[in-house]
Structures are given as structure tokens and as C-alpha cells.
Design a protein around this motif. Structure first.
Motif, mmCIF file in Angstrom:
data_model
loop_
_atom_site.group_PDB
_atom_site.id
_atom_site.type_symbol
_atom_site.label_atom_id
_atom_site.label_comp_id
_atom_site.label_asym_id
_atom_site.label_seq_id
_atom_site.Cartn_x
_atom_site.Cartn_y
_atom_site.Cartn_z
ATOM 1 N N LEU A 13 0.886 36.627 -17.034
ATOM 2 C CA LEU A 13 2.082 37.001 -16.284
ATOM 3 C C LEU A 13 3.188 37.544 -17.183
ATOM 4 N N GLY A 14 2.957 37.516 -18.494
ATOM 5 C CA GLY A 14 3.966 37.992 -19.435
ATOM 6 C C GLY A 14 5.050 36.978 -19.746
ATOM 7 N N GLN A 15 4.858 35.737 -19.312
ATOM 8 C CA GLN A 15 5.841 34.676 -19.581
ATOM 9 C C GLN A 15 5.422 33.965 -20.880
ATOM 10 N N LEU A 16 5.671 34.657 -22.003
ATOM 11 C CA LEU A 16 5.062 34.238 -23.260
ATOM 12 C C LEU A 16 5.664 32.954 -23.819
ATOM 13 N N GLU A 17 6.952 32.777 -23.701
ATOM 14 C CA GLU A 17 7.556 31.531 -24.210
ATOM 15 C C GLU A 17 6.993 30.323 -23.467
ATOM 16 N N GLU A 18 6.884 30.459 -22.132
ATOM 17 C CA GLU A 18 6.339 29.354 -21.330
ATOM 18 C C GLU A 18 4.861 29.133 -21.651
ATOM 19 N N ALA A 19 4.134 30.231 -21.890
ATOM 20 C CA ALA A 19 2.723 30.100 -22.257
ATOM 21 C C ALA A 19 2.580 29.347 -23.575
ATOM 22 N N ALA A 20 3.421 29.682 -24.549
ATOM 23 C CA ALA A 20 3.361 28.994 -25.843
ATOM 24 C C ALA A 20 3.617 27.497 -25.675
ATOM 25 N N ARG A 53 -5.132 36.823 -9.098
ATOM 26 C CA ARG A 53 -4.008 36.250 -8.342
ATOM 27 C C ARG A 53 -3.348 35.219 -9.257
ATOM 28 N N THR A 54 -2.711 35.764 -10.291
ATOM 29 C CA THR A 54 -2.325 34.924 -11.420
ATOM 30 C C THR A 54 -1.159 33.999 -11.092
ATOM 31 N N ALA A 55 -0.188 34.469 -10.318
ATOM 32 C CA ALA A 55 0.939 33.606 -9.967
ATOM 33 C C ALA A 55 0.455 32.391 -9.171
ATOM 34 N N GLU A 56 -0.479 32.609 -8.218
ATOM 35 C CA GLU A 56 -1.056 31.484 -7.472
ATOM 36 C C GLU A 56 -1.827 30.559 -8.407
ATOM 37 N N ALA A 57 -2.514 31.157 -9.373
ATOM 38 C CA ALA A 57 -3.276 30.351 -10.328
ATOM 39 C C ALA A 57 -2.357 29.419 -11.104
ATOM 40 N N ALA A 58 -1.217 29.949 -11.551
ATOM 41 C CA ALA A 58 -0.279 29.120 -12.311
ATOM 42 C C ALA A 58 0.185 27.931 -11.477
ATOM 43 N N LEU A 66 -2.935 26.710 -17.732
ATOM 44 C CA LEU A 66 -1.612 27.186 -17.331
ATOM 45 C C LEU A 66 -1.085 28.186 -18.366
ATOM 46 N N GLY A 67 -1.310 27.882 -19.641
ATOM 47 C CA GLY A 67 -0.905 28.820 -20.687
ATOM 48 C C GLY A 67 -1.570 30.171 -20.513
ATOM 49 N N ASN A 68 -2.853 30.167 -20.172
ATOM 50 C CA ASN A 68 -3.565 31.435 -19.967
ATOM 51 C C ASN A 68 -2.961 32.228 -18.807
ATOM 52 N N ALA A 69 -2.626 31.530 -17.721
ATOM 53 C CA ALA A 69 -2.034 32.212 -16.568
ATOM 54 C C ALA A 69 -0.654 32.770 -16.912
ATOM 55 N N LEU A 70 0.165 31.975 -17.587
ATOM 56 C CA LEU A 70 1.513 32.428 -17.940
ATOM 57 C C LEU A 70 1.463 33.596 -18.922
ATOM 58 N N ASP A 71 0.505 33.553 -19.827
ATOM 59 C CA ASP A 71 0.343 34.656 -20.770
ATOM 60 C C ASP A 71 0.042 35.952 -20.017
ATOM 61 N N ALA A 86 -9.081 23.371 -30.763
ATOM 62 C CA ALA A 86 -8.926 24.599 -31.538
ATOM 63 C C ALA A 86 -8.581 25.787 -30.653
ATOM 64 N N ARG A 87 -9.180 25.861 -29.473
ATOM 65 C CA ARG A 87 -8.957 27.011 -28.603
ATOM 66 C C ARG A 87 -7.490 27.080 -28.164
ATOM 67 N N ALA A 88 -6.872 25.934 -27.910
ATOM 68 C CA ALA A 88 -5.462 25.936 -27.511
ATOM 69 C C ALA A 88 -4.587 26.431 -28.662
ATOM 70 N N ARG A 89 -4.893 25.988 -29.876
ATOM 71 C CA ARG A 89 -4.108 26.432 -31.034
ATOM 72 C C ARG A 89 -4.342 27.923 -31.307
ATOM 73 N N PHE A 90 -5.554 28.375 -31.080
ATOM 74 C CA PHE A 90 -5.880 29.799 -31.247
ATOM 75 C C PHE A 90 -5.063 30.650 -30.276
ATOM 76 N N ASN A 91 -5.041 30.259 -29.000
ATOM 77 C CA ASN A 91 -4.272 31.023 -28.025
ATOM 78 C C ASN A 91 -2.775 30.937 -28.312
ATOM 79 N N LEU A 92 -2.325 29.797 -28.825
ATOM 80 C CA LEU A 92 -0.929 29.683 -29.228
ATOM 81 C C LEU A 92 -0.616 30.704 -30.323
ATOM 82 N N GLY A 93 -1.530 30.832 -31.284
ATOM 83 C CA GLY A 93 -1.338 31.822 -32.340
ATOM 84 C C GLY A 93 -1.252 33.230 -31.790
#
Length: 720
Positions: free
Chosen positions: A119-126, A87-92, A112-117, A140-147
């Protein structure tokens, strides 16, 4: 007697130590006494979440929020539970609620980045990952997911920076090494990828994805045997890993073990029926083996799974050129089909046309984009003219979509005012670079062939774009303004079947640069007491049933003669055996066959000299193979059709002044080949005279071609 505070503290200690059952029991003991205890409800929900039971976690965390909705952690962990429940939209929204309560909450930004990712909202996730990394140094994990997110967005340079930052935070982060290596492979930086993958594997030797990617890196570094070993290790680590089977197929294909490559790709498809690349690669093997119907079926299956695979759609359009009965109308339709899917959506990126270029006002700024500034047919066809372009007022920029280099590469670089390596750039990045260079014209040397960058040309970064030398048909692109040709390849009246304007060069549309180490032509083998030898040096894809039956009729006409068939695919023993059977079915007995596979250039030219008469396939004629055999003084019998690709030998024979080789139909083809075989004196005269005629004539005259090409480019840019 223990207090509620003591019980909660003991449960929390169990929780922090990973003893989830004891922690849950403690939290429940608190709730048995105080059912609305917010912290106990929340922490019990977290235990369920960590134990893999999000349906039990959600109601407990919601109960905590009913007791106290002001705690950011409660909202954040509710978001994690909802994400686990898909239920990713609710999670965000839950993660956003946590951030509103505590704007500097790094973990909530990360989640929030994980949820947006998802949902396919990649710019917002970044953006969310960037916020998390900024708020928590060393995250490090945040920078890894950003990559990972930037990679998905195609912003590969920024993605590399993010992976590097993650590794600066945590040098032992194996996944970051592995994912950065995948990025390096996408950017064509195989050596860096190999180093990163070996680091990842040192940290985790059984990392199947890293092993499969190591195979890909080694293939790019031209070490197919090592690549196959890495792929085997990946399969051993994970027998169900389709990517490993795919890489093993790639390695075997590079080693010309086509039958084994086909088995590996088939295994990858069986393991993962939705893996489009497996079907596409298997189709390419079938195409190489000359199985056109199987190749077409594989490409169509891959496109059904992944309609965005532009390279596969290019392969499908290219396959049309080999079909018996192919027409210019069918070729145009197939290639326009590529543009409709992959080109049309990019037209919003077309650069506005620049003011017209006046004759002699300034140097003409011309760019050439190619992955074949090297010993490759496209390079050999273009290098002499490219070397001469600066003498006719051209300021030349060469965009090199390649990593390797050889003697031809050095000549191209010497001719260029600017040499720009671009193999590691995305199509969008490269189009921006070229647009900023403000060229007058951009030339393509690949089309729908390997290393083609039609995604760049479809963005039209230059006001005038021209296809030349590397592809043997219309590109079908609305963004491609012109096609370099000649009167033999595109005769008057055929223009309507090309999406480009036809620029007819005098003589041929290329200037051949022969191999410098080619041996001198000797006498024809039939004059030395050997049987007449007919020779074929074309890829198996060109050898249709009609071609084989025509050759069988020729061997009947010329008793005791032999057929030499030499091409890279025959280096595969199983493929060679299949073709012996196919040729026997066509009426060509095994004892009259000589089959040979890949060899070095000088040795290959020696093989060309072993034949008396070369035989051209149809409807896709030889190009490089025709020029090589002519350079060795060997006549090439051809049967041209209406398509560009069917008329190469016609053009080269005509420009070289070789008569008596162009047939009207298969029966005439047999007559002409048999006629040459019966006239050893004429064969010997051709061997003695043809090479010097070619060397001194328009077929090898780069300056003449360059002058005509520049005139055509100036005319085009004046009208831009």
C-alpha cells in the motif's frame, strides 16, 4: 470406521507433507458430513491459496469465519488470500483483526507488513516487521523484509543492520546476501558488495540479479572485463533480464567500447520498455559519441518514465551548454528547471541562518564536498588553493564522496582539519551530518557533473553555500548563494543570468596544478620537418557541425597540414570509424587525420607536444585540455561566446599573457590558426617561455586565489 477426527488428521498430514490434492479431498470429505466444520473450511481454503487459486480460497475461509470468528489464524489467512487478489487494503484489515485476537501473533504482524508495504505505507510496514521479528526469535524473513523497506525509505544504515540480523538468523539466506549487496552498492561499498554477491551466488549460481549486481560491483572496483563476464552470465541465466543487459552496457562503456555499450542498453530497453535507466544510459553513450539530439531524446524519454531521476535532469541541463547558439538565458532556464523539480520540495529542510561571523573572531569553518579530491580536473583546479586555505584562517572539513585515492588525495587530506568519507551516505543523511557540523560555508566542486550531490545542497545544510571549480555554469539552485568566477568568465553585466552571487577572483577562478610527470616542451613539430599539425583534445560532445566546417576550412587554408584528434571515446573502434565518416562529410579527408584514444597522463602530455597549434571547440571551450596544451607551450585558438563554458580558453590565455589566439568569428578563427602555423619562430618562442610564465604567474598561484576566496567567504558569512 474412521471418525471425522481421523479423516481431518489424515488430511492435515497430507497437507503438511505437501500433498495438496489428497489434503483437499480429505477436508472435503469432512465437509460432506459437516458442512460448517470451521477447521475443515479454513484448511481447504489454505490449500486453494497454496495451490495458487485465491478466488476459491476466499469464500471458504470466510465461511470458516462465519462459523467461528474468534480464531486469529482464520483472519490472517483471509488477509493472505485478499492480498493475492490485489485487495490489499482489505487484507491489511484482516491481518489487524488477527492481531487484535492474538497480539503476539508474529506471522500476522509479518503479513500486515507485507500488505502495508504494497500500500506504500512504508513506515507502518517497517513497524510491523519489527514487531514480527521481536515476537519470534530467528525470524529471518521478517528482518529481511524490514531491510528492504528501510532501503526504500532511504535509511540505509538501519537497512544494513536489518539484513545483517537476517543473515545472523539464517547464514544461508541467499536473497538476504543479494539484497544487502545491492545496498552496499548504493552506499559506494563495492568491495563488501562483491563479497556478499559471491556468497549469494555460491548458494544459487543462476541468480541473475546477483550476477548483474556483481557486474556493477566489479565496475566500481575498476574491473570492467570481469564485470562484463558477470553480466554475460546473468544474461545466460535469464535471457529476458533487462538489468543484465544494462550492466553489460555499463561494462562496455567503462572499457570505451561505446558502440557495443549502446547495443546492450538498447537491448535492455527492448526487454523492458519502462526501464528508464536503459534510456538514460544509452543517452549518455550518445552524448559521449557526440550525438546531441539522440542524447536529448533519450534523457527526455527516461524522465517521462521516471521524473524523479535528478541525475538525468542534470545531464539534460548540462547538454544545453554544447548547443550551437546557446545563450546565458537558455542555460539559466535549463538549470532552474532542475531546481523547480528537485530542489524546491526540499526547501522546508533549509537550516536557519546562523549569526554573522566577525572578521578575525575565530577560524572560518569551511566544508568542501566533492567526489574529485584526486587526479581529476576539479581536483587539479582546486588543490593548490585548498592547501593554502588554512594559512588564511580557515578550519577545513573535506567531505569525500569517493572511494579511490591517489597522490592528489593525499595532499587534500593533509590540508584538512577533518577528512570525512561520505560516499555511502544518502543525501538526507549527509545533509544532517553537515548541518550538525555547524559550518560557516559549504563549497561544491561538482555541480551537475558526475558525483555531484546537489540533493545535499538543495537541503541547504550550511548558511552559506558556494559553487566552485567543478561545473561550468550556474547551478540554478536557489539554495546556492554564490559562484566563484573571474572577470573573464563572467564579465560585468552578465550577473543577471546566474542564480548565484558572482564572486570574482583576481586572475582566474582556479589555480592549475600541472601533471608532475609532464615532459619538457620540445621544438614545434613543424620545425623538425613534419607537416603542420593542428590538435584537438576535447570530448566529442563539443564537436559541432560548425566547428568541423571551420576546421575543414583551416586545412584548406594550410595545405599539407594534418588534424590530430585525441579523446577517450575514440578508443572505441566503431566510434572512431563513425567519426572518420563524419569528418569526411565535413570536408576533412581521412589521410589528413590522426585519431587517438585514451592514454596515461604522461603519454597524453606527449601527444599534446606533437601538435603545433591547438584548436578549441565552440560553444563549449576546453578547460583542462587548454591548460595541458598551454603547459606544453602550444597556443590554443579559441572562439568565446557569452556562456561561462565558452570562455575558459579566453580566460586562461589572457591570464597567461598569450596573445593572438582569441577570435571574433569562424573566419577570424581560421585566420589566427593559419597565422600561428605560418610562424614557426613564434611557435618556438612560445614553447620556450610559456611554461615558466605559467608556473610563476596567477594561473598556478594557489595562495593568491586562496586569500581572495577567504575574503569573499568572510564577506558572505558576515551578511548571512
Amino acid at each position: 470406521m474412521a471418525t471425522i477426527k481421523d479423516v481431518l488428521a489424515a488430511a492435515l498430514a497430507h497437507h503438511q507433507a505437501g500433498r495438496l490434492a489428497q489434503a483437499a479431498a480429505g477436508y472435503q470429505a469432512v465437509l460432506d458430513t459437516l458442512p460448517d466444520h470451521a477447521d475443515a473450511l479454513h484448511l481447504l481454503g489454505v490449500v486453494y491459496l497454496q495451490a495458487g487459486h485465491p478466488p476459491e480460497a476466499e469464500p471458504r475461509i470466510r465461511a470458516a469465519l462465519r462459523a467461528d470468528a474468534t480464531v486469529a489464524d482464520y483472519h490472517d489467512n483471509l488477509g493472505s488470500a485478499l492480498r493475492a487478489l490485489d485487495r490489499t487494503a482489505e487484507a491489511a484489515e484482516a491481518h489487524r483483526a488477527a492481531i487484535r485476537l492474538r497480539p503476539a501473533f508474529a506471522q500476522a504482524h509479518y503479513n500486515l507488513g507485507n500488505a502495508l508495504d504494497r500500500l506504500g505505507q512504508l513506515e507502518e510496514a517497517a513497524d510491523a516487521y519489527r514487531q514480527a521479528a521481536a515476537l519470534r526469535p530467528g525470524y529471518a524473513r521478517a528482518r529481511f523484509n524490514l531491510g528492504n523497506t528501510l532501503t526504500a525509505l532511504g535509511r540505509l544504515g538501519e537497512a544494513d543492520d536489518a539484513f545483517r540480523a537476517a543473515l545472523a538468523d539464517d547464514p544461508e539466506f541467499g536473497e538476504a546476501h543479494a539484497n544487502r549487496a545491492s545496498l552496499m552498492l548504493q552506499r559506494g561499498r563495492a568491495a563488501e558488495a562483491e563479497r556478499a554477491l559471491r556468497r549469494a551466488l555460491a548458494l544459487r549460481p543462476d541468480h541473475a540479479t546477483a550476477l548483474a549486481n556483481l557486474s556493477a560491483a566489479l565496475l566500481a572496483l575498476d574491473a570492467p572485463a570481469d564485470a562484463e563476464r558477470a553480466a554475460r552470465r546473468a544474461e545466460f541465466a535469464r535471457p529476458d533480464f533487462a538489468e543484465a543487459a544494462l550492466r553489460r552496457g555499463d561494462a562496455r562503456q567503462r572499457r570505451n567500447r561505446l558502440a557495443e555499450a549502446a547495443c546492450a542498453y538498447a537491448r535492455a530497453a527492448a526487454l523492458c520498455p519502462d526501464l528508464a535507466e536503459a534510456y538514460a544510459n544509452l543517452a549518455l553513450v550518445r552524448q559521449t559519441q557526440g550525438e546531441l539530439d539522440a542524447a536529448e531524446a533519450g534523457y527526455r524519454r527516461a524522465l517521462a518514465l521516471r521524473p524523479d531521476l535528478a541525475e538525468v535532469r542534470s545531464n539534460l541541463a548540462y547538454l544545453e551548454l554544447f548547443r550551437p547558439g546557446v545563450t546565458l538565458a537558455r542555460v539559466l532556464e535549463a538549470h532552474r528547471g532542475w531546481d523547480a523539480v528537485h530542489g524546491a520540495p526540499l526547501r522546508s529542510e533549509w537550516a536557519p541562518r546562523s549569526p554573522a561571523v566577525r572578521h578575525d573572531a575565530r577560524p572560518l569553518r569551511v566544508g568542501i564536498l566533492s567526489g574529485d579530491f584526486r587526479r581529476h580536473p576539479a581536483g587539479q583546479f582546486a588543490v593548490r588553493a585548498v592547501e593554502a586555505l588554512p594559512d588564511f584562517g580557515v578550519e577545513l572539513t573535506l567531505y569525500a564522496n569517493q572511494m579511490e585515492a591517489d597522490d592528489l588525495t593525499d595532499r587534500f587530506r593533509a590540508a584538512a582539519a577533518r577528512w570525512v568519507p561520505v560516499a555511502d551516505r544518502t543525501d538526507a543523511e549527509l545533509a544532517t551530518l553537515i548541518r550538525n557540523d555547524r559550518l560557516d560555508a559549504l563549497i561544491d566542486l561538482a555541480g551537475h557533473n558526475a558525483r555531484g550531490r546537489l540533493g545535499v545542497f538543495a537541503r541547504k545544510p550550511a548558511p552559506v553555500q558556494v559553487a566552485w571549480s567543478g561545473y561550468m555554469a550556474t547551478t540554478g539552485l536557489a539554495a546556492m548563494d554564490a559562484l566563484v568566477a573571474d572577470a573573464h568568465h563572467v564579465p560585468e553585466g552578465a550577473e543577471r543570468f546566474y542564480s548565484e552571487r558572482i564572486l570574482r577572483m583576481p586572475g582566474a577562478f582556479i589555480a592549475y596544478d600541472p601533471p608532475p610527470d609532464a615532459p619538457e616542451p620540445g621544438p614545434p613539430p613543424c620545425l623538425t620537418g613534419q607537416p603542420v599539425t593542428f590538435g584537438v583534445f576535447n570530448i566529442l560532445t563539443k564537436l559541432t557541425d560548425e566547428v568541423l566546417s571551420t576546421w575543414a576550412a583551416l586545412l584548406v587554408r594550410v595545405p599539407e597540414s594534418r588534424l590530430l584528434l585525441k579523446t577517450k571515446a575514440l578508443s572505441c573502434p566503431k566510434t572512431a570509424a563513425q567519426w572518420r565518416e563524419r569528418l569526411a562529410t565535413a570536408g576533412i579527408a581521412p589521410e589528413r587525420l590522426i585519431l587517438a584514444g585514451a592514454t596515461a597522463s604522461r603519454e597524453h602530455m606527449g601527444w599534446c607536444a606533437r601538435v603545433d597549434v591547438a584548436l578549441d571547440p565552440f560553444p563549449f571551450a576546453g578547460s583542462t585540455t587548454t591548460l595541458e596544451t598551454l603547459w606544453m607551450g602550444v597556443p590554443v585558438v579559441t572562439l568565446p561566446g557569452e556562456t561561462f563554458s565558452s570562455r575558459h580558453s579566453l580566460a586562461f590565455l589572457s591570464v597567461a599573457g598569450v596573445e593572438g589566439c582569441v577570435a571574433r568569428d569562424p573566419a577570424d578563427y581560421v585566420d589566427r590558426a593559419a597565422g600561428w602555423a605560418a610562424d614557426p619562430a613564434r611557435l618556438a618562442e612560445l614553447r620556450r617561455t610559456l611554461r615558466p610564465r605559467m608556473a610563476a604567474g596567477p594561473l598556478c598561484d594557489g595562495r593568491r586565489l586562496a586569500e581572495a576566496l577567504v575574503k569573499s567567504l568572510r564577506d558572505l558569512t558576515q551578511g548571512a
